[in-house]
Write an enzyme that holds these catalytic residues in place. Structure first.
Site, mmCIF file in Angstrom:
data_model
loop_
_atom_site.group_PDB
_atom_site.id
_atom_site.type_symbol
_atom_site.label_atom_id
_atom_site.label_comp_id
_atom_site.label_asym_id
_atom_site.label_seq_id
_atom_site.Cartn_x
_atom_site.Cartn_y
_atom_site.Cartn_z
ATOM 1 N N ARG A 191 12.579 -10.741 -10.746
ATOM 2 C CA ARG A 191 12.451 -11.210 -9.354
ATOM 3 C C ARG A 191 12.031 -12.681 -9.313
ATOM 4 N NH1 ARG A 191 8.260 -7.442 -7.209
ATOM 5 N NH2 ARG A 191 8.529 -8.408 -5.173
ATOM 6 N N ARG A 202 16.390 -16.201 2.017
ATOM 7 C CA ARG A 202 16.144 -16.304 0.575
ATOM 8 C C ARG A 202 17.297 -16.987 -0.147
ATOM 9 N NH1 ARG A 202 12.440 -11.406 0.165
ATOM 10 N NH2 ARG A 202 11.740 -11.278 -1.988
ATOM 11 N N LYS A 204 2.803 -14.018 1.253
ATOM 12 C CA LYS A 204 3.470 -14.112 2.559
ATOM 13 C C LYS A 204 3.024 -12.970 3.479
ATOM 14 C CE LYS A 204 7.579 -13.924 0.681
ATOM 15 N NZ LYS A 204 7.132 -13.777 -0.721
ATOM 16 N N ARG A 241 -0.867 -5.663 -7.539
ATOM 17 C CA ARG A 241 -0.729 -5.248 -6.126
ATOM 18 C C ARG A 241 -0.635 -3.725 -6.012
ATOM 19 N NH1 ARG A 241 3.745 -8.116 -2.490
ATOM 20 N NH2 ARG A 241 5.162 -7.426 -4.150
ATOM 21 N N ARG A 301 4.304 -0.577 -6.208
ATOM 22 C CA ARG A 301 5.743 -0.661 -5.916
ATOM 23 C C ARG A 301 6.505 -0.638 -7.231
ATOM 24 N NH1 ARG A 301 6.532 -5.688 -1.797
ATOM 25 N NH2 ARG A 301 8.350 -5.941 -3.148
HETATM 26 P P1 ADP Z 1 4.182 -11.465 -0.850
HETATM 27 O O1 ADP Z 1 4.287 -10.844 0.536
HETATM 28 O O2 ADP Z 1 4.405 -12.955 -0.816
HETATM 29 O O3 ADP Z 1 5.022 -10.773 -1.877
HETATM 30 P P2 ADP Z 1 1.472 -10.348 -0.807
HETATM 31 O O4 ADP Z 1 0.895 -10.876 0.467
HETATM 32 O O5 ADP Z 1 1.856 -8.901 -0.837
HETATM 33 O O6 ADP Z 1 2.678 -11.298 -1.333
HETATM 34 O O7 ADP Z 1 0.397 -10.649 -1.961
HETATM 35 C C1 ADP Z 1 0.655 -10.251 -3.318
HETATM 36 C C2 ADP Z 1 -0.628 -9.695 -3.943
HETATM 37 O O8 ADP Z 1 -1.583 -10.760 -4.083
HETATM 38 C C3 ADP Z 1 -1.318 -8.623 -3.097
HETATM 39 O O9 ADP Z 1 -1.892 -7.685 -3.981
HETATM 40 C C4 ADP Z 1 -2.395 -9.390 -2.326
HETATM 41 O O10 ADP Z 1 -3.524 -8.566 -2.039
HETATM 42 C C5 ADP Z 1 -2.755 -10.497 -3.309
HETATM 43 N N1 ADP Z 1 -3.060 -11.780 -2.648
HETATM 44 C C6 ADP Z 1 -2.494 -12.310 -1.538
HETATM 45 N N2 ADP Z 1 -3.003 -13.530 -1.263
HETATM 46 C C7 ADP Z 1 -3.911 -13.786 -2.245
HETATM 47 C C8 ADP Z 1 -4.788 -14.895 -2.533
HETATM 48 N N3 ADP Z 1 -4.797 -16.012 -1.767
HETATM 49 N N4 ADP Z 1 -5.568 -14.813 -3.631
HETATM 50 C C9 ADP Z 1 -5.548 -13.712 -4.428
HETATM 51 N N5 ADP Z 1 -4.755 -12.641 -4.197
HETATM 52 C C10 ADP Z 1 -3.947 -12.670 -3.133
HETATM 53 P P1 AMP Z 2 9.972 -8.396 -0.820
HETATM 54 O O1 AMP Z 2 9.191 -7.263 -0.246
HETATM 55 O O2 AMP Z 2 10.140 -9.527 0.146
HETATM 56 O O3 AMP Z 2 9.452 -8.848 -2.158
HETATM 57 O O4 AMP Z 2 11.457 -7.838 -1.063
HETATM 58 C C1 AMP Z 2 11.705 -6.734 -1.916
HETATM 59 C C2 AMP Z 2 13.188 -6.699 -2.277
HETATM 60 O O5 AMP Z 2 13.983 -6.512 -1.081
HETATM 61 C C3 AMP Z 2 13.752 -7.959 -2.918
HETATM 62 O O6 AMP Z 2 13.517 -8.018 -4.325
HETATM 63 C C4 AMP Z 2 15.239 -7.838 -2.584
HETATM 64 O O7 AMP Z 2 15.898 -6.899 -3.421
HETATM 65 C C5 AMP Z 2 15.201 -7.247 -1.169
HETATM 66 N N1 AMP Z 2 15.182 -8.319 -0.146
HETATM 67 C C6 AMP Z 2 14.166 -8.583 0.740
HETATM 68 N N2 AMP Z 2 14.480 -9.624 1.523
HETATM 69 C C7 AMP Z 2 15.701 -10.055 1.125
HETATM 70 C C8 AMP Z 2 16.573 -11.115 1.514
HETATM 71 N N3 AMP Z 2 16.239 -11.965 2.494
HETATM 72 N N4 AMP Z 2 17.761 -11.234 0.872
HETATM 73 C C9 AMP Z 2 18.119 -10.400 -0.101
HETATM 74 N N5 AMP Z 2 17.354 -9.393 -0.534
HETATM 75 C C10 AMP Z 2 16.152 -9.206 0.061
#
Ligand code: ADP
Ligand code: AMP
Length: 215
Positions: A170, A88, A13, A127, A159
């Site tokens: 998660r 969510r 995302k 990541r 993270r």
């Molecule tokens: P989200 O915001 O949904 O948690 P991220 O955009 O941070 O996910 O992506 C999670 C991990 O996967 C990051 O390390 C990113 O660089 C990698 N990633 C994102 N999109 C792709 C893809 N299409 N193919 C491979 N790796 C990806």
């Molecule tokens: P994310 O970066 O989106 O993976 O979010 C990291 C953490 O933030 C999640 O595991 C939750 O603990 C909290 N969080 C983020 N967005 C929400 C949401 N919309 N509702 C509840 N918790 C959230």
């Protein structure tokens, strides 16, 4: 353009939101980023949120909903937004629809980025992030120099909630609490499913196609 990016943790995302911000010049709101900033600033809300985040649980709806509503009412978002990580839960989705209605707005579409669980685990555990906001992956999108940000030269970090113990929790939370939103948005006609297993640039091409058709 008022868009929600739906998808499990690690679906891509944030990666796609960054590309969409550049392409469409629409601001991005990530509730995860808002909470991480509040945790690092040690605000009252950050201290409350941290306990949930460390356990891989969702922060309670009443905290999240208030924050998003306040943000979306600011001038920055008057011409559109990309919401990432919100809603969510069904309660959050209802609250979003209600608040947008009060502002005379509505969602245009919900892009659900679909990735299987095995791939999600690989993406989350590999990541690495920088304080400047850049995100990398040690295999799929590595920095030029080992664990150093290409943009600002600072060391990258993992993270805390990307460690395997919290990742499993998660993903369970996603499948139990967030997945019902797929049917929610299918039923109201807003859902567009995106195949998130492809490369980040191919996923973005699919998103561009879907948004283009809509426009
Ligand atoms: P989200 O915001 O949904 O948690 P991220 O955009 O941070 O996910 O992506 C999670 C991990 O996967 C990051 O390390 C990113 O660089 C990698 N990633 C994102 N999109 C792709 C893809 N299409 N193919 C491979 N790796 C990806
Ligand atoms: P994310 O970066 O989106 O993976 O979010 C990291 C953490 O933030 C999640 O595991 C939750 O603990 C909290 N969080 C983020 N967005 C929400 C949401 N919309 N509702 C509840 N918790 C959230």
């Amino acid at each position: 353009m008022n868009i929600v990016l739906l998808g499990a943790p690690g679906a891509g995302k944030g990666t796609q939101a960054e590309k969409m911000v550049k392409e469409y010049n629409v601001p991005h709101v990530s509730t995860g980023d808002i909470f991480r900033k509040a945790v690092s600033d040690k605000t009252e809300m950050g201290i409350k949120a941290k306990a949930y985040m460390d356990r891989g649980e969702l922060v309670p709806d009443e905290i999240v909903i208030g924050i998003v509503k306040e943000r979306l009412m600011t001038d920055e978002f008057k011409d559109g937004f990309i919401l990432d990580g919100f809603p969510r839960t069904v309660a959050q989705a209802d609250a979003l629809a209600f608040s947008l209605g009060e502002m005379g707005k509505k969602l245009d579409m919900v892009l659900s980025i679909d990735v299987d669980k095995e791939e999600l685990i690989q993406r989350l555990t590999g990541r690495r992030v920088c304080n400047c906001g850049k995100t990398y992956h040690m295999v799929f999108n590595p920095p030029r120099k080992d664990e150093i940000c290409d943009e600002c030269g600072e060391p990258l970090k993992q993270r805390d909630d990307d460690k395997i113990e919290t990742v499993n929790k998660r993903l369970d939370v996603y499948f139990n609490q967030t997945l019902p939103l797929i049917n929610y948005y299918k039923n109201n006609g807003l859902l567009r499913v995106i195949d998130g297993r492809k490369s980040a640039s191919d996923v973005f091409e699919e998103i561009r196609g879907v948004i283009g058709v809509y426009k």
